[in-house]
Every structure is written in C-alpha cells, then in structure tokens.
Design a protein around this motif. Sequence first.
Motif, PDB file in Angstrom:
ATOM      1  N   MET A  20       1.956   0.313   4.588  1.00 53.54           N
ATOM      2  CA  MET A  20       1.393   1.969   4.479  1.00 53.54           C
ATOM      3  C   MET A  20       2.365   2.596   5.256  1.00 53.54           C
ATOM      4  O   MET A  20       2.180   3.931   4.659  1.00 53.54           O
ATOM      5  CB  MET A  20       0.059   1.259   4.492  1.00 53.54           C
ATOM      6  CG  MET A  20      -1.156   2.475   4.396  1.00 53.54           C
ATOM      7  SD  MET A  20      -2.307   2.379   4.982  1.00 53.54           S
ATOM      8  CE  MET A  20      -2.530   2.989   6.991  1.00 53.54           C
ATOM      9  N   VAL A  21       2.784   2.267   6.164  1.00 52.26           N
ATOM     10  CA  VAL A  21       3.519   3.487   7.423  1.00 52.26           C
ATOM     11  C   VAL A  21       4.573   3.665   7.154  1.00 52.26           C
ATOM     12  O   VAL A  21       5.293   4.478   6.351  1.00 52.26           O
ATOM     13  CB  VAL A  21       3.200   2.490   8.657  1.00 52.26           C
ATOM     14  CG1 VAL A  21       4.136   3.547   9.993  1.00 52.26           C
ATOM     15  CG2 VAL A  21       1.959   2.394   8.872  1.00 52.26           C
ATOM     16  N   MET A  22       4.678   2.280   5.948  1.00 51.21           N
ATOM     17  CA  MET A  22       6.651   2.955   5.654  1.00 51.21           C
ATOM     18  C   MET A  22       6.542   3.409   4.609  1.00 51.21           C
ATOM     19  O   MET A  22       7.344   4.051   4.379  1.00 51.21           O
ATOM     20  CB  MET A  22       7.139   1.553   5.108  1.00 51.21           C
ATOM     21  CG  MET A  22       8.450   1.341   4.663  1.00 51.21           C
ATOM     22  SD  MET A  22       9.336   0.057   5.396  1.00 51.21           S
ATOM     23  CE  MET A  22      10.358  -0.023   3.623  1.00 51.21           C
ATOM     24  N   ILE A  69       0.912  -1.206  -0.268  1.00 48.02           N
ATOM     25  CA  ILE A  69      -0.090  -0.067   0.306  1.00 48.02           C
ATOM     26  C   ILE A  69       1.018   1.407   0.336  1.00 48.02           C
ATOM     27  O   ILE A  69       1.939   1.533   1.341  1.00 48.02           O
ATOM     28  CB  ILE A  69      -1.208   0.562   1.448  1.00 48.02           C
ATOM     29  CG1 ILE A  69      -1.981  -1.205   1.077  1.00 48.02           C
ATOM     30  CG2 ILE A  69      -1.830   1.665   1.621  1.00 48.02           C
ATOM     31  CD1 ILE A  69      -3.653  -0.896   0.179  1.00 48.02           C
ATOM     32  N   MET A  95       4.399   6.417   4.462  1.00 48.12           N
ATOM     33  CA  MET A  95       4.022   7.206   4.649  1.00 48.12           C
ATOM     34  C   MET A  95       5.816   7.972   4.835  1.00 48.12           C
ATOM     35  O   MET A  95       6.407   8.671   4.439  1.00 48.12           O
ATOM     36  CB  MET A  95       3.257   7.299   6.157  1.00 48.12           C
ATOM     37  CG  MET A  95       2.323   7.019   5.208  1.00 48.12           C
ATOM     38  SD  MET A  95       1.214   6.963   6.491  1.00 48.12           S
ATOM     39  CE  MET A  95      -0.364   8.562   6.687  1.00 48.12           C
ATOM     40  N   GLY A  96       6.825   7.544   5.646  1.00 49.61           N
ATOM     41  CA  GLY A  96       7.987   7.538   6.031  1.00 49.61           C
ATOM     42  C   GLY A  96       8.974   7.668   4.994  1.00 49.61           C
ATOM     43  O   GLY A  96       9.470   9.071   4.939  1.00 49.61           O
ATOM     44  N   ILE A  97       8.311   7.455   3.788  1.00 52.69           N
ATOM     45  CA  ILE A  97       9.519   7.742   2.524  1.00 52.69           C
ATOM     46  C   ILE A  97       8.743   8.854   1.614  1.00 52.69           C
ATOM     47  O   ILE A  97       9.533   9.643   1.161  1.00 52.69           O
ATOM     48  CB  ILE A  97       9.125   6.558   1.220  1.00 52.69           C
ATOM     49  CG1 ILE A  97      10.495   5.153   1.988  1.00 52.69           C
ATOM     50  CG2 ILE A  97       9.608   6.839  -0.540  1.00 52.69           C
ATOM     51  CD1 ILE A  97       9.731   3.695   0.811  1.00 52.69           C
ATOM     52  N   ILE A 147       0.051  -5.248   5.070  1.00 46.51           N
ATOM     53  CA  ILE A 147       0.219  -4.302   3.659  1.00 46.51           C
ATOM     54  C   ILE A 147      -0.908  -2.932   4.857  1.00 46.51           C
ATOM     55  O   ILE A 147       0.071  -2.255   4.081  1.00 46.51           O
ATOM     56  CB  ILE A 147      -1.074  -5.453   3.866  1.00 46.51           C
ATOM     57  CG1 ILE A 147      -1.565  -4.849   2.362  1.00 46.51           C
ATOM     58  CG2 ILE A 147      -2.452  -4.740   4.691  1.00 46.51           C
ATOM     59  CD1 ILE A 147      -2.016  -5.357   1.644  1.00 46.51           C
ATOM     60  N   ASN A 148      -0.576  -2.756   7.082  1.00 46.26           N
ATOM     61  CA  ASN A 148      -0.275  -2.061   6.987  1.00 46.26           C
ATOM     62  C   ASN A 148       0.568  -1.249   6.986  1.00 46.26           C
ATOM     63  O   ASN A 148       1.164   0.254   7.546  1.00 46.26           O
ATOM     64  CB  ASN A 148      -1.288  -2.249   8.553  1.00 46.26           C
ATOM     65  CG  ASN A 148      -2.434  -2.093   8.527  1.00 46.26           C
ATOM     66  OD1 ASN A 148      -3.642  -2.058   7.141  1.00 46.26           O
ATOM     67  ND2 ASN A 148      -3.009  -2.646   9.354  1.00 46.26           N
ATOM     68  N   SER A 149       1.325  -2.301   7.646  1.00 45.96           N
ATOM     69  CA  SER A 149       2.882  -1.392   7.726  1.00 45.96           C
ATOM     70  C   SER A 149       3.349  -1.358   6.499  1.00 45.96           C
ATOM     71  O   SER A 149       4.218  -0.146   6.853  1.00 45.96           O
ATOM     72  CB  SER A 149       3.872  -3.084   8.292  1.00 45.96           C
ATOM     73  OG  SER A 149       2.993  -3.462   9.532  1.00 45.96           O
ATOM     74  N   PHE A 178       1.665   4.741   0.116  1.00 47.66           N
ATOM     75  CA  PHE A 178       0.433   5.824   0.482  1.00 47.66           C
ATOM     76  C   PHE A 178       1.118   7.172   0.266  1.00 47.66           C
ATOM     77  O   PHE A 178       0.949   8.021  -0.169  1.00 47.66           O
ATOM     78  CB  PHE A 178       0.522   5.647   1.731  1.00 47.66           C
ATOM     79  CG  PHE A 178      -0.860   6.526   2.350  1.00 47.66           C
ATOM     80  CD1 PHE A 178      -1.970   5.692   3.174  1.00 47.66           C
ATOM     81  CD2 PHE A 178      -0.695   8.138   2.884  1.00 47.66           C
ATOM     82  CE1 PHE A 178      -3.167   5.860   3.318  1.00 47.66           C
ATOM     83  CE2 PHE A 178      -2.585   8.608   2.991  1.00 47.66           C
ATOM     84  CZ  PHE A 178      -3.340   7.221   2.917  1.00 47.66           C
TER      85      PHE A 178
END
Lengths: 294, 248, 251, 368, 303
Positions: free
Chosen positions: A99-101, A35, A103-105, A95-97, A37
Amino acid sequence: MEVFIAQVINGISLGSIYVLLVTGFNLLLLVAMIIHFAYPQVVVFSMYIIWLVLEVTGNNLILGALAGVTSSILLNLISAPLFQKVMEKRGEVDINSTMVMSMGIGMIITDVLSHGFNKGHPIAFPDTLAGGEAILRVGLISILPGQVSAFVVGVIAVSGFFLLLYKTRPGRAFRAIAEDPNGARLVGIPLLKTGLQSYALSGLLGGLIALLLAALIGSASSGLGEQVALKVIAVSIIAGLGNLVGGLVVGLSLGILEAIVQGYISGTWSNAIAFVIMLLVILAKPTGLFGLKL
Amino acid sequence: MASNDQTRAHADSQQALLTIENLSVSYGHVNALKHANLQVFKGEIVVLIGANGAGKTTLLETALGINTPLSGAIRFKGKPIGGAAVDRNVRAGICLVPEGRGVFASMSVLDNLLLGAHNNMKNVGKHLQRVYEWFPILEKRQDQIARTLSGGERQMLAIGRALMSSPELIMVDEPSIGLAPIVVNDIFNILRMLNQEGYTILLSEQNANKALKCAHRGYVLETGTVTLSGTAAQLLDDPGVREAYLGA
Amino acid sequence: MLEITGLSKSFGALQALDRVDLRIQQGRIHGIIGPNGSGKTTLFNCITGMLKPEAGSIRFEANDITGWKPEVIANRGIRRTFQAGKLIPGMTVIENVMSGVNDPVGQVARDAAFRLPFVPSRRESEIEDRARRILLMVGLELSASRWASDLVWAERQLVQIARALIAEPRLLLLDEPASGMGTKEMEKVEEIIRKVREMGVTVVVVSHDVKMLMNLSDWVTVLNFGERIAEGVPEQIQKDPRVLEAYLGIE
Amino acid sequence: QDKVVVTEWQIPFLNCLTGPLASHGSMYQWSTNQAAADINKAGGIAGKPVRVIGVDTANDPQKGTVEMARIVKESLVALGPVPEPVIMAAMPIAVENQMLSITGTTSYEYASKFFPWSVAWFPPYPKRFPPLAKAWAQEFSDMKQVIQFVEPYGPWPMMADAHVAGLKEAGANVLKPIEVPSDAVTFGPLVVKALEQKPDGIIFACNAEKIAKMIKELKSRGWKKMDHLLVFSSGDDAPLYTVGGEDINGIQVYNYVNPDTDSPRWNAFKSAFMKDHNGMPPFSLSTNYYDALFMIKEAIEKTGVTGDPSKLKEERKKIADYCANVKKFQGLMFNWDMKDGVPTNKPLYIFEIQGGKKKLVKEIKLAG
Amino acid sequence: MSLPLYYFLAITAVNILMSWALYVPYRMAHLHFLIVANMAISGYTAAYMVLSLHLPFGLALLAGFVLGAVIGFAVALFIGDAPTFAVVIVGFTFIYITRTVIENTEAVGGTMGLFGLPNIGGSPSVHRWTILAILYGLVALVGFLIHRFDHSQLGRAASAAFIDKDLTTSLGIDIKKMGILLQTFSCTLAGGCGVLYGFIYKSFHLDYFTFHVVGILMTVIFVGGYTTLWGTLLAAPVLYGVPLLFPPEVASWRIVIYGALLIIVLVLKPEGFITTRFVYGIESFLSRKRGKRTPLTKPQEDV
Ligand SMILES: Nc1ncnc2c1ncn2[C@@H]1O[C@H](COP(=O)(O)OP(=O)(O)OP(=O)(O)O)[C@@H](O)[C@H]1O
Ligand SMILES: Nc1ncnc2c1ncn2[C@@H]1O[C@H](COP(=O)(O)OP(=O)(O)OP(=O)(O)O)[C@@H](O)[C@H]1O
Ligand SMILES: [Mg+2]
Ligand SMILES: [Mg+2]
C-alpha cells in the motif's frame, strides 16, 4: 420524478467510474496481493498516454486505444518486480508495505503528469471518443454512449473476472501465486510466466478502464487519480477487500448516493455525508458488507 | 519386509531415478548439507532419518530446485537438474509435500486440490476421486477454506494435493507431524499402496519406526552428512539407529 | 479446577464439539487425544475464550468463565500454546518470553510514564529475571538474545511454553507441544512438562504421540467427532476398544 | 540618485513550479522572465540587469515558509508566494520582516491582511463585482432568474456573494447557489439540480476545468442560450478552453485582460506569450506578474534605492510605500493608480468566446 | 538564530512529533491518519480561542491537547481493535469531513483561512524561542515516553498485536484497551502539534492539513523505519531538510525523488533504514564499551 430518474442515471454513471476502478483495484489484490492505493493514478496515466497518441496521430482512435492498453500493461509489468520484491518478505506486514509503495508510485505519477504533460493543464479527449450524441434525451434525463459502455463493461468485467478467477485453471494459479508464491512453485506453477500473465491481465483491464473513463469523463487532469483514490479504496473496503461483486454493488450505490445528496441536499456537504455513511458502515462492519475475499 | 531383496535386485539393474552426489547447501553461514550422497531407484520407498535440523528438509527442497546447491550434482532420470526451476522439475515428475501444512490457506480444499493438478489437468476427475477415497474427510470439507481445517486435515490436504499431479517421484517431508496414529498408519499404508502402483517415494521422518517399517531403504542424516545407509531392515537392527531414532 | 459441561460448538453444518463434559483436576497432567479434526483445538479455543461456544458452560475454579473475553481468561490463570508455533519474529527470544506477562494496560502505562528518567522499572527487571529463569528451565538460556525468527520448529515450541509459563498460570493448555520433534527433543519436552506440574501448574496436553502422552498423563480424555468417547487412566484408555478403533488403529 | 551598489538585481519569486498547480506557476514564471528580458533589453533597472530567481514552493506551506525565511534575510522585495495556502503560511514572515512581497494573484481580501507588505492586485469584491454582474444581467431582457455554481475554495464564495448584489440591482431573482464539491468528477447531478429550477442565466464561480464540464453537461441537457452563461474571472483559464473545446462557443466570461488592447507593448507581450503557449492568448494573472516586475523597477528607480545591504530596511520601506500608492504606473493593459495598496481604476471586461477567441462585449469601470 | 533555521527546526520538530504520532499506533499495525484531522481541529479551535475569545496561548495549547485526546479517545472506542484498513480509511474519512466542516464554518475563516495569530510573549524572538522550547521539550518528553513504551510490556504487546490478534489475546492483552491508549496518545500529541503548527505559521489554511502532510509522514516513517522511534527521529529532518538544499532544477522533482526513495527503501530494506536489529546492535556495542553486563540483546553466533 423526471428529476429523480435523471439523478439516479447520473448516479449510475458516476458509480460506474467507481466500479471500474474498484474492479481493477480488486483484481490486483486478488492476483498479486497488492493494495494498490494509487491504482486510479495509474489509470489516469494511461489516459494521458491515450491523449498523447490521439494528439500525435490526429485522433486515430484505434491507435489511441492500443497505446492506452499497451502503456497500462507495460506500467504494470515494470512495477511488478518491485511489488514482488516487497512481497518476498511476506508476513502480515507486507500487504501494508504494498500500500505504501503504491502511494509512492502515485506520488511520482501525479507529479510527472503535473509538469510533464500538456504543461500541466488538464487534457481533453475528442468528442468522437465518447461516441457522439446522446442515446436518449427526455427533458433532464440524458444518457450518453460513454456512460452506457462504462456501465456495461463494468458489469461484464466484474462477472468475467469473477468466473476467470474462481472457476478456471489460470485464475486459480493467479490466486495461488498471490497467496503464497513458494507454495505455488511447489505445485509447479511457473512463477515468472504466470505472474507476468496476471500482471498483464490487470494491465489490460487498466487500459480498458482508462479508455472508458476517457469516454465517460471526457477529460483528465493530473489530480484526477488522487481525487477518486480514497473513494475507490473506501468502496473496496466497505464491499470487502477483493470482493468483486461487492465492489459492483457498493460502487454503484455510492455513485447513486452522491448524486442524490448533491441533487437534493447539498453539494459541499455531499462528500461529508457520503463519508459519514461510509464511516458508519466501516465502524459497524470493518471486514466489509460482503466479506473479505482474500 | 518380504519384497525388499527383490526390489533391490530389480533396482540395481537399472538407472537411479534420483541421484544426489556430493551435495552441499548453505544458508549464509549455516552449512545445512555437507557432501550428501543419496540415490533413489524406481519403485522404491526410501526414508531419510535425522534429528531436528539435520538437513532433511534442505535436501528435499534442494532436489526440487527451491534451494540452489553450493556444490554437487542432482540428477533425475539421468538428467542433471541442479539449479533448474521448480516448476520444470514438477512438470518433469517430482513433487514435494512440504513440511508443516503448506496449503493455500485462503482457498477452498477443492481449489487446493485442483491446484495440485495444475500441470496435469487431463485426469483431474479420476485423481480427485482417488484422493477423496484415500482421505474421505477431504471430500466432506471440499468447500471449506483451508485456513479453518484442523491441523491434521491440512496435512492430508497437502499430501492429497501432491498426489493430484500423479508424479513419478513423491517426496514427503515429515508426513506424520501432527497426525493421529490411525491416520499416520493410513498414510504409510497409502504410501505403500502408491508404491505398489509404481510410484517412487522419498520420505523424511524423525520418528523412524513406522517409516522404516514401510520403506525399502533408508539414509541417516546427521548435521548435514549422510552417516549411515542401508536397507530398512539393516537400519532397524542397527544399535545406533535404535538408540537415537527409535527410542528403544 | 476446570469443569466443562455440555459444551457445544459448530461451524455451519459441522458439529466440532458436541456436548462435551470434562473435569480437569488440580495438579494433574491431563492428556487429550482424538483423531484429526475431532475438536481438540476447538475445545482449547472455547476454553480460552477465542470461540464462543453455543451451549454449555465452563467453570474455572470459582468462576463461570463461559463467554468471557480471551484476555480476561488468560489473566485469570489459563494460558495456552498454539499448534503452529506463533512467535513474534521481530523480537528476541527473551523478549518473546517476557511478552507473556501483561499487567492491565493502564497499570503498565503508569509504570512506563511516571518514573524518573534513567530509573529502571522494577517490574520490568523482575520480569526479565523470571524470563531468564524460565529459559533456563526449558534449556534455552543460551538462546536468550537470538531473534525469534531464527529459531527452528522445536525451539519455537519451547519458547511458546516458556512464554505461557512466565505468566504463572494455574492451568496450562498445550496444543501438540511435541509435534515435529525427534525422540530426544520429545523427552526433553516431557521432562519440562513434568517440571511444570511440580511447580503446581495443572497441565492439559493435546498430542498425537501416544507413547509420550500415555507416559506423561495421569488422566486421558478421548475425543472423536466432537464427542467425548472415553476417559480414564492411560492404561485403561490404551485398551479401550472404541479408542483403538477410532484413534490408535489396530496394529 | 545614490550610486547603485548591486551588479545585478535579484528578485526572488516564490512560485509553485511543481505540484498540482505547476501549470499556473510556469505561466507566471514565464511572465516574470519575459519582463526581466524586456527590462534588461531596455537597459535594466537603474542601469543594472535584473534577474528573477524562481523559488519553488510546490504548493506546500512547509516548504514555502522556509524559503520565505531564507529570502527575507537579504532581499529588497520579492514576488509571490503562490498559491493561497503558501501565502497564508509565508506572508507573515514577510510582514514581520517588513519586506514587500507582491503576489500578483491576491485580491484585496487576502492582501489587506498583510498590508503594507503586500499590495492588492484587485480591488475589493463589493466594489468591482456588483457593477459587473449588473451590467451583464441588464444586457438580456429575459434574465429573470439567475443561479450560480460556487465551489468552496479560497475567495470564490465571497466573489459569488458579490455577484448577487449586482444581480439584485439589475432586478433578477437570484436562486440559491449550487455548491460544487471540490473533488467532483461528474457534474450531472449538479446540473440537473440547477436546471430543475429553470434559471435564465448562470454564473460559474469555480475551477475552469469544472466549468467546462458543467457547460458540456448543460448543453447535453438542452441548454441553448449560451450567452446567458457567465464565467467569472478565475475561471477564464486555459483548461476552460482545452476541456471545453467547441462546446463553450458563445458563452461569456469576464476578466481584467483585454487581449484586443492595441498597444505596441501589449502586442509584443501577447505574441511572445502565444508563441510559447501553443497560440493561447495571455491570461490575467500572467500580466500581473509582468506588471509587478515593472512596478518594482519603477519603485527602485524613482525612490533611489541602491541595493546597499546596510540600508536594506529603509529601502524596503521605500519600495513598499511607492508601490502602495503608485500613480499612473504604465501597466501592460492600463495605467494603474493605487491607493493604500488597492488599485482604484482597474477596468473589467466582459467577452464572448467564439472558437477559442474572446470578443469584447463590454468594458466596465469601477464604481467610485 | 537565523530565520530559515528557526523555521527549519520548528517544522522539523512538528514533523518528528507527527511522525511519532503515526508511529505509536502503527506499532500495532494501526496506520492512524486521524492525527492529521486532529491537527486541524485542535489548531483551528485554538486559533479561534486566541483570536476571537482573546484567551492566552497557554490555554489554547492546553485546549488543543485536550481536544485531540477527547476526539482520539472517542474514535478509538470504535476502532481500538479494528483491522488496519478500517483504521486507514477511517482516518482519511475524518480528514475529509473535517475539511468540509471547516470550509463551512465562517467563524474560523471558512475557505479563506485565518491570519493574525499573535506572537507569544509579544516580541518575535521571544515567540520563536518559546515555540522552539515547547517543541523540543515535547520532542524530548515524547521521545522519552515512546522509548519507555517500546521497552515495556506494552511495546511487546503491540508487537504481538502487529502479528496476530489471537496470539495477542491469548497473552492476556486487551487489544482494544491498548488500541485506545495508543490512539489517544497519538491524537493528543497531534492536537498539540496542530496548535503549534498554526503558531509557527501564525496563520491557518485548510490546505495545511491535507494529503501532502500524510505523504510526508508516510515517507518519514517508512523510509526511517517503523520498528523503532529512532528512524523517524532521523528521517524527519533529513527528508525535510535535504531537498531544501537542492538546486532548483533538482528540487522541482522533489516529489518524484520522495516517491522513488519510498519505493527503493521498500524494495531493498522493507523495514526502513533503522531497524530494531540495528538499534540493538548499537546498544549492545555501547554497553560493551561501557563495560556493563551484556544486555539481553547481544547477537549470538549460531552453531
Ligand atoms: N532459511 C534458512 N535460513 C537459515 N538457516 C536455515 C534455513 N533453513 C534451514 N536452516 C538451517 O539448516 C539446517 C538444516 O535444516 P533443515 O530444515 O533442513 O533440517 P530438518 O532435518 O528438516 O529439520 P526438522 O526435523 O526440524 O524439520 C538447520 O540447522 C537449520 O537451522
Ligand atoms: N473457523 C472454522 N470454520 C469452520 N470450520 C472449522 C473452523 N475451525 C475448525 N473447524 C473445523 O472443526 C473441526 C475441529 O477442528 P480442530 O482444529 O478443533 O481439530 P483438532 O482436534 O485440533 O485436530 P488436529 O489434531 O488435526 O489439530 C475440523 O473439522 C475443522 O475443519
Ligand atoms: Mg524439516
Ligand atoms: Mg488441532
């Protein structure tokens, strides 16, 4: 009537931006279960690279395009091992992780662009990239070559990737790796090679999207990615995550919806209205209008 | 089984297809395999018997290259393959039907089968036909998403998928889990048939009765070590085996 | 105690259950067998409310529970296990077992919120004691504080059973509790199921291990292609030609 | 004057050096550094060198408050904060602790809330914009209907309202403004909506990049009368030129900085600025921060501030009082008069843009 | 107490509370960004009550909590059992809509923001101590409640819901009710936080409640660990405080550092720094020291 047609065309042009980004986003989801984001941010990063090369080479379009595509592929290949690492401990969680990752990028990209390029000012692309004069101009109706190519490529990309993923051997392998890397090994798919191929492929698409957006929007700023990210994800969810064709339909519809609202109702409320409609759709059908394709 | 001695004689005369020597594997502090030895000859059905956690799955997975051995050698057709990448081994002709219905849950049955033939697309049509003959239900479910298959259907799909690559050595991890007796019979029949067509089969089973009846030879695995081996007939007669695995 | 009449469920063109009638009597161990894909799991899903049947009715004790929500049914005393052992990997074994008890959300929230600091919940310690007793019964008392993700297949099944039992159900649905087990483990499961029955719980077992099932069951139902093709005491079923043909295979 | 006790005047500057507005922040920072260098070259403040310490607020109120709380403990006076959300969060701290913090970006509407601990850099909108809009509209005889593009951010809607008053005075019919959503990416719909109403002139009160794109859209839909487009002061910003390119030739902008001012001080500043900014001439807010540091210098020297920590409270007050009512302060562009924290004589200029350069059209003096 | 310390402590407390507000529904995989919108709505309402209606702070705070609860509950009625993505997007959408509404509401300052919230109790120092007392009182109370919740049937139920919906319902858990409870709880908390946030700054601006808040909260919860409340408790002050100590050259890359940290943690330790296993390890160690009976969680050697 003229105004209405003009607004619909505007809407389609805005919609093709969403379609392109959603397609890239969905592709990553389909071939790598990511995901992403911050996918729009990644694309904007490539736009900056294109701009940089154009500046340096004195607007050599071919080199610029090449640089955009290469940077996009490279960026994908670099981030691939990171995502893969996160996916190793897969379960419902990861799959959530991803997404979070992502967002970090995205945070990193936006920040680097905001004070690493052009002193943080927005960048502008040469008019030659957009392909020059309007193709059609009748009163308020105007169609620019950049708009046409973005739309056409959007449609072609969606159908092309649909065929590739669902009807060919490499496409099946991509999806298999995305779903279950260990299972994919069991059937003899070389993880590294095929994985890299799929990342490179989505990188290629990313570069292409960057190029088209440069032609269509004509400029970019560090915040551009964040600006559209939410809508891109929303479109993807409303269409059904991973649903390429759905993304096309919903992306274009959102573009047209926004144009109509801005044109006939209100500018400041246009986001709110679009979001309320999206909200209602999501609440009514959380798995998307066209079904999940995961 | 009548053909046992004959096969054995045949097998002795040639090089082993798969040789495992002194293989040790551990997961952290758990020693799953300790100095295990095993040989599979071309044309054989070999069965691996052992209780839960004896190390059967570990052995098969290591042979395919999923786990890296701590020590020991694995040879396939004489060539050492210990530590080689899984996909290379698959292309070399080994395949594994994983335990517990490992299919691609979000893909259709057909896609799953085609993926099985990923490295061998030449005779896809033929292989597909053959798999459908063996498991007619799969043809009926062709377009269904694997997630929604019944447990047994998934197991069949997993086996069918492995067969799609027309491998030389088929390793099957507990094929009978969750299958109706009639299907279990079918599967053993199919394995036997495959064997007659020239495939070599290495099979792990807990409920050893039927497996031993269709196999040529067998190994008994206990807490990571091979404690007993012999022809199927010998093992069937062995009082220890009867007591522990045949429930007699 | 459970009475199913005319239950039908289809997925698209596939008729997974076709007008199934079933009576499960109190205190019995009721075996269900059937070829793969014959609708056994679907039947469980319908009973527990996870699928909505298209036709037919399900009566449990005095109530018609057709179309009820799964959590309501579960709290009325019907618990199940899953074919693939579903545990919560981030919790210990005993916590997994304890997760079987679920009072109404509001009540639990009250129990958690309105208590003085450092006063342990009586309900909570009662649940824990019960969990320990049940773990002892299934023979996992030593594994109580292991992490669920570290368990092997056979142990997972046992934890699932324990988790179902802690809620003191009156009807327990076991979906292939012994699959993937060796003879020894299987005997253990058999024994546990008997014990469960002695506790007064009615048990429905789906299994492909005919020997175990016939040993265990007081009554057996056979499904094939979503239809009930036979029913009776085990001895009778084993001889039934339709069953032999459809399920057991003729040896 | 009492003996100065500091060895170096340290002036903290709460600035957004990272984050989405970093490009502006770096320009402001450049100006204060330039001012410090110029002051030091000429002998410092009361004989002691000055140093501006950049403190990053990253456009983040959470960070801004803690930084302000740290600064407010011992600083005599501060620059910043930038931008609006941080001003709102951090200025109350300065107010509570009675320290002047000069935000060179604040207009009266923001600053008045924090007076006397902040000075306005711009007079109130109703004072300065109506005359300007009126003067612009009267320049063209065919200016019958005017429409505005307004983005709802900070003070912009208020500024647009102030334009309306002037336009009406000039006798123009002011159409309902077009609202520009802050995250708009393409502008076709808005421009079509505006053109549909057949305006003769357009005023833009939005972010510079958006203005540039809208002008491009207007051109591609046949807008010809470029000087009938007026860009408001905040829009006269680097992105207008970089994004607008050739397409903004002929449009008019208004602003407080006249780059053609001819004074040695201005010329030195301008050439230094252009050297460090790819030949781009200075923008208004940068000159404000340059001026701010000089104003602080003047306040310290004229009021005899020593930097003695024990007299911190009274010296802070002195500086604030001085700045709020400074008379004839020699700014870069013009000589300031402030009354109660509001500049009373700040001129405005209207320019026409040609090839990225500004050509003065008109100077507008404040009414009253 | 020094001023920077006050601001540090106060904002840290808000970050802790808000991260917990995010943590609680995430126990059942609901990444509930509605809380950020809630902060804004309650905060602005409270500010309006105090500034325009001249109501006392206490009442405004109470109203903030109540408003948070009401909105949280109303939304949860729809998304109490929705999949993760739907929850995420609903949250973001609400942030947008809230922004637009505030932008266009002159009564609360529109795009300019609000200023002039009074000191509670008159003097600045009383104000500060009151704010800190309320905040840390809340931290203690909420932490205590969440701890209770984690170690109750609800905590286990939430863990089940995180994994599998069918499993959860088969355990007799009403997912929807649980979702409503958790979401309402976190929204209530967020409502209160919004009011307090405003009274820390003594002002309001739209941009207090945007995506950087989301970014901070996400970093806190995922770096600290989303399986226990302790990770959040530790990560909030560290992630917020440490960058304040950086020299300017490093601090200007703060966001990049955050992003990199997020990525590194996800790659190396996907569950965050503090995991349940870690906490259980410490708990059992402590109780062994105190000579209590071995808790259920003592790790045991495999054979
Ligand atoms: N990933 C793993 N991590 C840690 N230990 C493992 C892992 N996989 C297997 N083991 C351990 O290794 C030993 C052998 O396991 P293996 O799965 O090979 O047994 P098996 O004979 O296949 O058992 P079953 O009949 O249950 O499938 C067991 O003790 C098991 O607990
Ligand atoms: N959600 C679904 N969508 C479509 N088909 C389904 C779905 N769930 C089950 N089926 C089909 O319904 C049939 C009955 O499935 P069910 O799982 O009940 O079989 P079963 O008797 O439990 O078999 P097994 O013994 O192999 O577990 C199967 O053919 C299966 O493919
Ligand atoms: Mg195994
Ligand atoms: Mg089943």
